[in-house]
Write an enzyme that holds these catalytic residues in place. Structure first.
Site, mmCIF file in Angstrom:
data_model
loop_
_atom_site.group_PDB
_atom_site.id
_atom_site.type_symbol
_atom_site.label_atom_id
_atom_site.label_comp_id
_atom_site.label_asym_id
_atom_site.label_seq_id
_atom_site.Cartn_x
_atom_site.Cartn_y
_atom_site.Cartn_z
ATOM 1 N N ASN A 104 -32.908 1.252 -29.417
ATOM 2 C CA ASN A 104 -32.766 0.132 -30.365
ATOM 3 C C ASN A 104 -33.877 -0.903 -30.158
ATOM 4 O O ASN A 104 -34.471 -1.408 -31.113
ATOM 5 C CB ASN A 104 -31.394 -0.516 -30.154
ATOM 6 C CG ASN A 104 -30.671 -0.805 -31.444
ATOM 7 O OD1 ASN A 104 -31.050 -0.313 -32.502
ATOM 8 N ND2 ASN A 104 -29.634 -1.623 -31.359
ATOM 9 N N TYR A 150 -26.893 5.585 -13.628
ATOM 10 C CA TYR A 150 -27.991 4.596 -13.587
ATOM 11 C C TYR A 150 -29.350 5.305 -13.507
ATOM 12 O O TYR A 150 -30.193 5.154 -14.385
ATOM 13 C CB TYR A 150 -27.775 3.684 -12.385
ATOM 14 C CG TYR A 150 -28.763 2.547 -12.267
ATOM 15 C CD1 TYR A 150 -28.785 1.514 -13.201
ATOM 16 C CD2 TYR A 150 -29.656 2.487 -11.203
ATOM 17 C CE1 TYR A 150 -29.687 0.452 -13.078
ATOM 18 C CE2 TYR A 150 -30.551 1.432 -11.069
ATOM 19 C CZ TYR A 150 -30.567 0.423 -12.010
ATOM 20 O OH TYR A 150 -31.455 -0.624 -11.878
HETATM 21 P P1 NAD Z 1 -28.003 -8.079 -13.835
HETATM 22 O O1 NAD Z 1 -26.805 -7.206 -13.823
HETATM 23 O O2 NAD Z 1 -27.949 -9.360 -13.073
HETATM 24 O O3 NAD Z 1 -28.413 -8.424 -15.326
HETATM 25 C C1 NAD Z 1 -28.336 -7.493 -16.371
HETATM 26 C C2 NAD Z 1 -27.903 -8.225 -17.627
HETATM 27 O O4 NAD Z 1 -27.806 -7.272 -18.712
HETATM 28 C C3 NAD Z 1 -26.514 -8.871 -17.510
HETATM 29 O O5 NAD Z 1 -26.575 -10.220 -17.904
HETATM 30 C C4 NAD Z 1 -25.625 -8.048 -18.440
HETATM 31 O O6 NAD Z 1 -24.552 -8.774 -18.983
HETATM 32 C C5 NAD Z 1 -26.642 -7.585 -19.478
HETATM 33 N N1 NAD Z 1 -26.230 -6.386 -20.216
HETATM 34 C C6 NAD Z 1 -25.785 -5.216 -19.696
HETATM 35 N N2 NAD Z 1 -25.498 -4.340 -20.688
HETATM 36 C C7 NAD Z 1 -25.781 -4.973 -21.863
HETATM 37 C C8 NAD Z 1 -25.712 -4.599 -23.223
HETATM 38 N N3 NAD Z 1 -25.297 -3.376 -23.593
HETATM 39 N N4 NAD Z 1 -26.073 -5.491 -24.170
HETATM 40 C C9 NAD Z 1 -26.501 -6.744 -23.819
HETATM 41 N N5 NAD Z 1 -26.605 -7.143 -22.532
HETATM 42 C C10 NAD Z 1 -26.247 -6.282 -21.567
HETATM 43 O O7 NAD Z 1 -29.242 -7.192 -13.314
HETATM 44 P P2 NAD Z 1 -30.703 -7.653 -12.826
HETATM 45 O O8 NAD Z 1 -30.787 -7.504 -11.368
HETATM 46 O O9 NAD Z 1 -31.078 -8.930 -13.457
HETATM 47 O O10 NAD Z 1 -31.576 -6.478 -13.450
HETATM 48 C C11 NAD Z 1 -32.259 -6.625 -14.685
HETATM 49 C C12 NAD Z 1 -32.965 -5.325 -15.025
HETATM 50 O O11 NAD Z 1 -33.910 -4.985 -14.018
HETATM 51 C C13 NAD Z 1 -32.018 -4.132 -15.162
HETATM 52 O O12 NAD Z 1 -32.427 -3.333 -16.248
HETATM 53 C C14 NAD Z 1 -32.200 -3.392 -13.862
HETATM 54 O O13 NAD Z 1 -31.931 -2.019 -14.008
HETATM 55 C C15 NAD Z 1 -33.652 -3.668 -13.542
HETATM 56 N N6 NAD Z 1 -33.891 -3.588 -12.104
HETATM 57 C C16 NAD Z 1 -33.495 -4.598 -11.288
HETATM 58 C C17 NAD Z 1 -33.698 -4.483 -9.920
HETATM 59 C C18 NAD Z 1 -33.305 -5.581 -8.981
HETATM 60 O O14 NAD Z 1 -33.505 -5.420 -7.776
HETATM 61 N N7 NAD Z 1 -32.796 -6.702 -9.430
HETATM 62 C C19 NAD Z 1 -34.298 -3.333 -9.385
HETATM 63 C C20 NAD Z 1 -34.650 -2.318 -10.259
HETATM 64 C C21 NAD Z 1 -34.467 -2.457 -11.614
#
Ligand code: NAD
Ligand code: UDP
Length: 316
Positions: A104, A150
């Site tokens: 999307n 994941y």
């Molecule tokens: P987080 O869980 O704190 O934030 C993710 C956000 O996405 C949340 O606010 C959640 O409500 C929102 N969300 C989930 N599904 C949704 C949907 N269908 N529609 C709208 N919103 C939705 O995670 P984060 O640590 O901030 O990670 C952010 C991104 O970075 C993710 O994609 C994660 O896979 C990637 N990532 C993070 C890390 C890390 O160490 N923080 C490492 C690798 C990858």
């Protein structure tokens, strides 16, 4: 005049940090989040005419015709549960957001001729057999287990990015982010640094899973966000996958000892069973990030942990 930038996952850990920086730089930011794992209190500081919020699931096809999403210049696509605790609580939603949701957002990028950064993960390498992991390493991942929702959905998200770039010339960039931390991680997020610091500061047992010999390489949030912004900015990064992380590798037991020492905690270190498919090693090869983004992290683990501990102390 700033740019019009969409951030999916705006109420999450990384998304909320990124939105604040983009607003401060004078951009118009549209945040999208369904609050699956994010918290609306993360967006309190975003009370600015530069920020608008859409409280929707990014998988919804209706989103593409939302009036706030006209004339978008850039999309940072961060929406997805990220902590093992949260993606295992919402496995099907995790698969959907990284596949249908990513499709999307690629459609939105195509429609607006916008650049898009997809946040993939070091989990795309699974339990790696080589170290450090370069982007060319194809991984050792399991489709049949609790982490698959994941790891494998992020890999399929990358496939969507590849296809929209190859077939439709969408200006896609993919970040494989390695473990990132700061006090922005909620105390109940379940990831290791938030758990250990909260346990150490509240005098509870510090819970090491397995024997603690598994390694991770932790990157402070400001470094990761800087890497993501350079990825968006640099034209040479279009159509590329790039690791974003810190190469300083540490065992989980040594991390527990370090946090216990830095907090001067009297907590005991105790052992619990190792989760299924928990990777044994993880360390980014950053040659490509250095070459294409001229980026490498600048905050050491000790500095980052001290800042994190100080901020958690104020929160608890
Ligand atoms: P987080 O869980 O704190 O934030 C993710 C956000 O996405 C949340 O606010 C959640 O409500 C929102 N969300 C989930 N599904 C949704 C949907 N269908 N529609 C709208 N919103 C939705 O995670 P984060 O640590 O901030 O990670 C952010 C991104 O970075 C993710 O994609 C994660 O896979 C990637 N990532 C993070 C890390 C890390 O160490 N923080 C490492 C690798 C990858
Ligand atoms: N871990 C731990 N105790 C905890 C939380 C996590 O020992 O309270 C371990 C976990 O088993 C893994 C590492 O710390 O080996 C990193 O876990 P996290 O959930 O932060 O992220 P992952 O890299 O596994 O996605």
């Amino acid at each position: 005049m700033g740019r019009k930038i969409v951030v999916t996952g705006a109420a999450g850990f990384l998304g909320s940090h990124l939105v604040k920086e983009l607003i401060d730089e004078g951009n118009l930011v549209v945040g999208i989040d369904n609050l699956l794992t994010g918290k609306s209190k993360n967006m309190i500081d975003m009370n600015s005419e530069k920020f608008t919020f859409i409280g929707m699931d990014i998988c919804s096809p209706k989103l593409l015709s939302h009036p706030l999403l006209n004339g978008v210049d850039e999309i940072y696509h961060l929406a997805s549960p990220a902590s093992p605790r949260s993606y295992q609580a919402h496995p099907l939603k995790t698969v959907e957001v990284n596949t249908l949701g990513t499709k999307n957002m690629l459609e939105l990028a195509m429609k607006s001729d916008a650049k898009i950064v997809f946040t993939s993960t070091s989990e795309a390498y699974g339990d790696p057999k080589i170290t450090p992991q370069p982007e060319t390493y194809r991984g050792n991942v399991n489709t049949w287990g609790p982490r698959a929702c994941y790891d494998e959905s992020k890999r399929l998200g990358e496939v969507y990015c590849y296809l929209y770039h190859a077939l439709y010339d969408v200006k896609v960039k993919v970040a494989r982010i390695f473990n990132t931390y700061s006090a922005g991680l909620a105390n109940d997020d379940g990831r290791v640094i938030s758990n250990f610091v909260t346990e150490a500061l509240t005098g509870k047992d510090i819970t090491v899973y397995g024997d603690g010999t598994q390694t991770r390489s932790f990157c402070y949030v400001t470094d990761t966000i800087h890497g993501l912004k350079l990825l968006m900015e640099k034209e040479d990064a279009t159509g590329e996958i790039i690791n974003i992380g810190n190469p300083a590798e540490i065992t989980i037991l040594n991390l527990a000892k370090k946090i216990k020492h830095l907090t001067q905690s009297s907590s005991r270190i105790v052992y619990q069973p190792l989760p299924v498919d928990d990777p044994t090693i993880r360390k980014p090869n950053l040659e490509k990030a250095k070459r294409l983004l001229n980026w490498e992290p600048t905050v050491s683990l000790d500095e980052g942990l001290k800042a994190t501990i100080k901020a958690y102390k104020d929160k608890i």
